[in-house]
Design a protein around this motif. Structure first.
Motif, PDB file in Angstrom:
ATOM      1  N   LYS A   1      78.107  22.523  23.585  1.00  0.00           N
ATOM      2  CA  LYS A   1      76.438  22.322  23.367  1.00  0.00           C
ATOM      3  C   LYS A   1      76.265  21.638  24.798  1.00  0.00           C
ATOM      4  N   VAL A   2      74.803  21.661  25.013  1.00  0.00           N
ATOM      5  CA  VAL A   2      74.002  20.860  25.830  1.00  0.00           C
ATOM      6  C   VAL A   2      73.039  19.932  25.486  1.00  0.00           C
ATOM      7  N   LYS A   3      73.184  18.811  25.873  1.00  0.00           N
ATOM      8  CA  LYS A   3      72.281  17.638  25.245  1.00  0.00           C
ATOM      9  C   LYS A   3      71.252  17.331  26.344  1.00  0.00           C
ATOM     10  N   VAL A   4      69.956  17.154  25.911  1.00  0.00           N
ATOM     11  CA  VAL A   4      68.954  16.909  26.751  1.00  0.00           C
ATOM     12  C   VAL A   4      68.247  15.691  26.338  1.00  0.00           C
ATOM     13  N   MET A   5      68.028  14.857  27.202  1.00  0.00           N
ATOM     14  CA  MET A   5      67.113  13.502  27.120  1.00  0.00           C
ATOM     15  C   MET A   5      65.947  13.577  27.533  1.00  0.00           C
ATOM     16  N   GLU A   6      64.795  12.921  26.713  1.00  0.00           N
ATOM     17  CA  GLU A   6      63.389  13.099  27.284  1.00  0.00           C
ATOM     18  C   GLU A   6      63.071  11.842  27.864  1.00  0.00           C
ATOM     19  N   ARG A   7      62.760  12.023  29.147  1.00  0.00           N
ATOM     20  CA  ARG A   7      62.373  10.654  29.850  1.00  0.00           C
ATOM     21  C   ARG A   7      61.025  10.746  30.363  1.00  0.00           C
ATOM     22  N   ALA A   8      60.515   9.653  31.346  1.00  0.00           N
ATOM     23  CA  ALA A   8      59.017   9.625  31.552  1.00  0.00           C
ATOM     24  C   ALA A   8      58.670  10.830  32.546  1.00  0.00           C
ATOM     25  N   ASP A   9      59.759  11.223  33.135  1.00  0.00           N
ATOM     26  CA  ASP A   9      59.317  12.420  34.022  1.00  0.00           C
ATOM     27  C   ASP A   9      59.827  13.883  33.640  1.00  0.00           C
ATOM     28  N   GLY A  10      60.004  13.944  32.263  1.00  0.00           N
ATOM     29  CA  GLY A  10      60.482  14.952  31.615  1.00  0.00           C
ATOM     30  C   GLY A  10      61.991  15.186  30.919  1.00  0.00           C
ATOM     31  N   LEU A  11      62.161  16.444  30.903  1.00  0.00           N
ATOM     32  CA  LEU A  11      63.668  16.518  30.136  1.00  0.00           C
ATOM     33  C   LEU A  11      64.555  16.560  31.139  1.00  0.00           C
TER      34      LEU A  11
ATOM     35  N   GLU B   1      76.757  26.933  23.539  1.00  0.00           N
ATOM     36  CA  GLU B   1      75.526  27.145  24.618  1.00  0.00           C
ATOM     37  C   GLU B   1      76.215  28.176  25.520  1.00  0.00           C
ATOM     38  N   TRP B   2      75.537  29.352  25.995  1.00  0.00           N
ATOM     39  CA  TRP B   2      76.100  30.476  26.854  1.00  0.00           C
ATOM     40  C   TRP B   2      74.938  30.785  27.916  1.00  0.00           C
ATOM     41  N   ARG B   3      74.064  30.161  27.649  1.00  0.00           N
ATOM     42  CA  ARG B   3      73.058  30.440  28.722  1.00  0.00           C
ATOM     43  C   ARG B   3      73.484  29.525  30.276  1.00  0.00           C
ATOM     44  N   SER B   4      73.111  30.068  31.275  1.00  0.00           N
ATOM     45  CA  SER B   4      73.490  29.262  32.328  1.00  0.00           C
ATOM     46  C   SER B   4      72.509  27.994  32.389  1.00  0.00           C
ATOM     47  N   GLU B   5      72.939  27.173  33.326  1.00  0.00           N
ATOM     48  CA  GLU B   5      72.273  25.997  33.631  1.00  0.00           C
ATOM     49  C   GLU B   5      70.955  26.342  34.100  1.00  0.00           C
ATOM     50  N   GLU B   6      70.802  27.262  35.090  1.00  0.00           N
ATOM     51  CA  GLU B   6      69.455  27.814  35.510  1.00  0.00           C
ATOM     52  C   GLU B   6      68.616  28.073  34.331  1.00  0.00           C
ATOM     53  N   GLU B   7      68.910  29.036  33.427  1.00  0.00           N
ATOM     54  CA  GLU B   7      68.290  29.538  32.240  1.00  0.00           C
ATOM     55  C   GLU B   7      67.560  28.148  31.471  1.00  0.00           C
ATOM     56  N   ILE B   8      68.742  27.456  31.285  1.00  0.00           N
ATOM     57  CA  ILE B   8      68.095  26.464  30.440  1.00  0.00           C
ATOM     58  C   ILE B   8      66.945  25.542  31.150  1.00  0.00           C
ATOM     59  N   LYS B   9      67.033  25.146  32.422  1.00  0.00           N
ATOM     60  CA  LYS B   9      66.285  24.533  33.210  1.00  0.00           C
ATOM     61  C   LYS B   9      65.045  25.048  33.217  1.00  0.00           C
ATOM     62  N   ASN B  10      64.926  26.309  33.259  1.00  0.00           N
ATOM     63  CA  ASN B  10      63.874  27.251  33.281  1.00  0.00           C
ATOM     64  C   ASN B  10      63.150  27.488  31.785  1.00  0.00           C
TER      65      ASN B  10
ATOM     66  N   MET C   1      63.217  24.702  30.026  1.00  0.00           N
ATOM     67  CA  MET C   1      62.899  23.382  29.944  1.00  0.00           C
ATOM     68  C   MET C   1      61.267  23.065  30.572  1.00  0.00           C
ATOM     69  N   ILE C   2      61.194  23.626  31.291  1.00  0.00           N
ATOM     70  CA  ILE C   2      59.845  23.669  32.131  1.00  0.00           C
ATOM     71  C   ILE C   2      58.822  24.578  31.715  1.00  0.00           C
ATOM     72  N   LYS C   3      58.867  25.362  31.019  1.00  0.00           N
ATOM     73  CA  LYS C   3      57.845  26.304  30.373  1.00  0.00           C
ATOM     74  C   LYS C   3      56.766  25.718  29.630  1.00  0.00           C
ATOM     75  N   PRO C   4      55.530  25.874  29.925  1.00  0.00           N
ATOM     76  CA  PRO C   4      54.460  25.059  29.345  1.00  0.00           C
ATOM     77  C   PRO C   4      54.267  25.365  27.918  1.00  0.00           C
ATOM     78  N   ASP C   5      54.942  26.474  27.541  1.00  0.00           N
ATOM     79  CA  ASP C   5      54.824  26.740  26.035  1.00  0.00           C
ATOM     80  C   ASP C   5      56.015  26.537  25.248  1.00  0.00           C
ATOM     81  N   ALA C   6      56.767  26.063  25.680  1.00  0.00           N
ATOM     82  CA  ALA C   6      58.345  25.652  25.209  1.00  0.00           C
ATOM     83  C   ALA C   6      58.466  24.371  24.675  1.00  0.00           C
ATOM     84  N   VAL C   7      57.519  23.718  23.999  1.00  0.00           N
ATOM     85  CA  VAL C   7      57.580  22.590  23.308  1.00  0.00           C
ATOM     86  C   VAL C   7      58.759  22.683  22.100  1.00  0.00           C
ATOM     87  N   ASP C   8      58.479  23.811  21.408  1.00  0.00           N
ATOM     88  CA  ASP C   8      59.652  24.091  20.277  1.00  0.00           C
ATOM     89  C   ASP C   8      60.993  24.205  20.802  1.00  0.00           C
ATOM     90  N   SER C   9      61.066  24.869  21.859  1.00  0.00           N
ATOM     91  CA  SER C   9      62.615  25.344  22.400  1.00  0.00           C
ATOM     92  C   SER C   9      62.991  23.906  23.002  1.00  0.00           C
TER      93      SER C   9
END
Length: 486
Positions: A315-325, A460-469, A471-479
């Motif tokens: 799995k991929v674990k993401v943490m929310e910090r002051a400057d983003g995910l 999780e089988w998406r690439s790291e690049e795909e996951i980061k993309n 994460m930064i989409k403005p409409d990706a709050v739910d994702s």
């Protein structure tokens, strides 16, 4: 009154308050008060040596018929101890056992080692565990606590109850003092063990100061023939303290550049090994270099160079910090684990050639067998890299077990890579599915294979690049919420 208290600005020695005869008498009194065997934690340092000497001399003063209760002297070898310390403890244990037999003393020195599945290299190189840190100090539990636990529980099973005799002193830290007071038994010299109801703790040097310890060791000769000035020289060369025998989570483990594991990365700099090298032990340099390189993998800005973006469970674990995910990185990559193994074996060759121990093993054959098994069954290493790297560095085979795991040839691997690339399918997904099939071959009941396949597909089988993309989409709050729970 503690040894740390002062009178007219002068420290009060424990020997001024009690005298050595009184200390011996207390030990004898506790020893004779019941039939519970004693287990002394001996780390080879000043405090545990003082404790063991005091107990030895006190029991030696008793008539032979009263020395009926056995005393086990246990030392924990994590398999990654500084070689100089390992040699000192090993020779001391041999002297203790020899002297005990000759003088009819009820002492037996035993070296405890972690199970191979719990060893440092199996977890670090085999499974890819990141180097221990203050936030994730996985080594203490596996290498020390579990090892001591097994001996205590085996002793409890055999004898009913045991008394742990530990060389801990008050005044070392406020936390230590609170723990010691918390488990004290009113009206007794014993304390409850923090976790085992049928185990007790006795701390005969709890009122000693550091000066008291050295005063005793330098004035009272070792009963088993060691020269305590050699111990003092060892301390001076390393310019630091000792690593206690950790028997529970309340015992402060190493982490202040003390004698102990040469791979310790809990501290920023290993001052003790550096001091040993500066004092003539040049052959230790490859070990220090390996340790420092391992410490570099903890630098936040460098973690992406060494560690997977996925956790061990896929799995991929993401943490929310002051400057983003931010992605919380997982284990070391297999490529970096291969590099670590090669580097470790090269260091072993180097220290065998240049050091005083020509047969030293920084990593045991049993650990190499287990790492090979893990890489083949859990990390899709079809190249049998452990056997290959060992052959290239050490120039010999270890009689590796031949099986069907990792049986794919290089040409088959290249073909699979091409097919996966053509179909835009993650190579590791296919290799893991093939590994599942291989591991289930020959089983009479294969119904569980569907659960295993499901587990693989749910990673999780998406690439790291795909996951980061994403994460930064403005409409990706739910994702983002979804990613955090993957």
């Amino acid at each position: 009154m503690s040894a740390q208290q002062t009178l007219d600005g002068k420290a009060i020695s424990v020997f001024d308050k009690h005298g050595l005869d009184a200390i011996h008498h207390e030990i004898q009194e506790v020893y004779l008060s019941d039939n519970r065997p004693w287990v002394i934690g001996y780390s080879g340092g000043k405090d545990s040596t003082t404790t063991l000497q005091l107990v030895w001399y006190a029991i030696a003063e008793l008539p032979e018929e009263k020395r009926s209760k056995h005393v086990f002297v246990i030392s924990s070898d994590t398999l990654v101890e500084t070689p100089v310390i390992v040699d000192y403890i090993t020779s001391t244990q041999e002297k203790i056992n020899r002297t005990a037999a000759e003088s009819k003393m009820p002492f037996t020195a035993i070296k405890l080692k972690p199970r191979i599945v719990d060893s440092f290299w199996v977890n670090l190189i085999g499974k890819g565990y990141p180097a221990p840190s203050t936030q994730f100090r996985w080594c203490t539990e596996r290498l020390k606590i579990r090892t001591a636990d097994r001996f205590i529980l085996e002793s409890v099973t055999k004898y009913g109850e045991v008394v742990m005799v530990l060389g801990v002193r008050k005044g070392e830290s406020s936390t230590r003092d609170q723990v010691m007071d918390q488990y004290k038994i009113q009206g007794s010299k014993l304390s409850h063990h923090s976790r085992f109801a049928q185990s007790y703790v006795y701390t005969p040097i709890e009122e000693f100061s550091v000066d008291d310890v050295w005063t005793y060791l330098l004035q009272k000769p070792s009963p088993w023939g060691n020269n305590n000035r050699d111990l003092l020289a060892l301390y001076k060369n390393a310019q630091d303290g000792e690593c206690p025998l950790v028997v529970d989570k309340d015992t402060t483990p190493c982490g202040n550049s003390r004698f102990g594991c040469w791979v310790c990365t809990v501290v920023a700099k290993d001052r003790s090994m550096t001091a040993l090298i500066e004092n003539g032990e040049d052959w230790l340099e490859p070990l220090l270099e390996f340790r420092n390189e391992l410490a570099d993998t903890q630098i936040p800005e460098k973690k992406h160079l060494y560690r997977e973006y996925r956790r061990m469970n896929g799995k991929v674990k993401v943490m929310e910090r002051a400057d983003g995910l931010h992605i919380i990185r997982g284990p070391y990559t297999l490529d970096y684990s291969k590099y670590q193994l090669r580097k470790l074996l090269e260091a072993q060759v180097n220290v065998r050639k240049n050091g005083p121990y020509p047969n030293i093993s920084l990593i045991l054959p049993e650990e190499l067998y287990e790492i090979r098994r893990i890489w083949q069954t859990q990390r899709s290493d079809w190249d049998d890299s452990v056997a290959r790297i060992h052959k290239e560095v050490m120039g010999e085979d270890l009689g590796w077990v031949k099986d069907d795991l990792g049986a794919f040839s290089q040409s088959e691997n290249e073909l699979l890579k091409k097919i996966c690339n053509d179909h835009k399918t993650p190579l590791r997904l296919v290799t893991k599915l093939l590994d599942v099939e291989q591991q289930m071959q020959g089983m009479t009941r294969r119904s569980s294979i569907y659960n295993r396949i499901n587990e693989v597909l749910s990673e999780e089988w998406r690439s790291e690049e795909e996951i980061k993309n994403d994460m930064i989409k403005p409409d990706a709050v739910d994702s983002r919420r979804q990613i955090r729970h993957m």
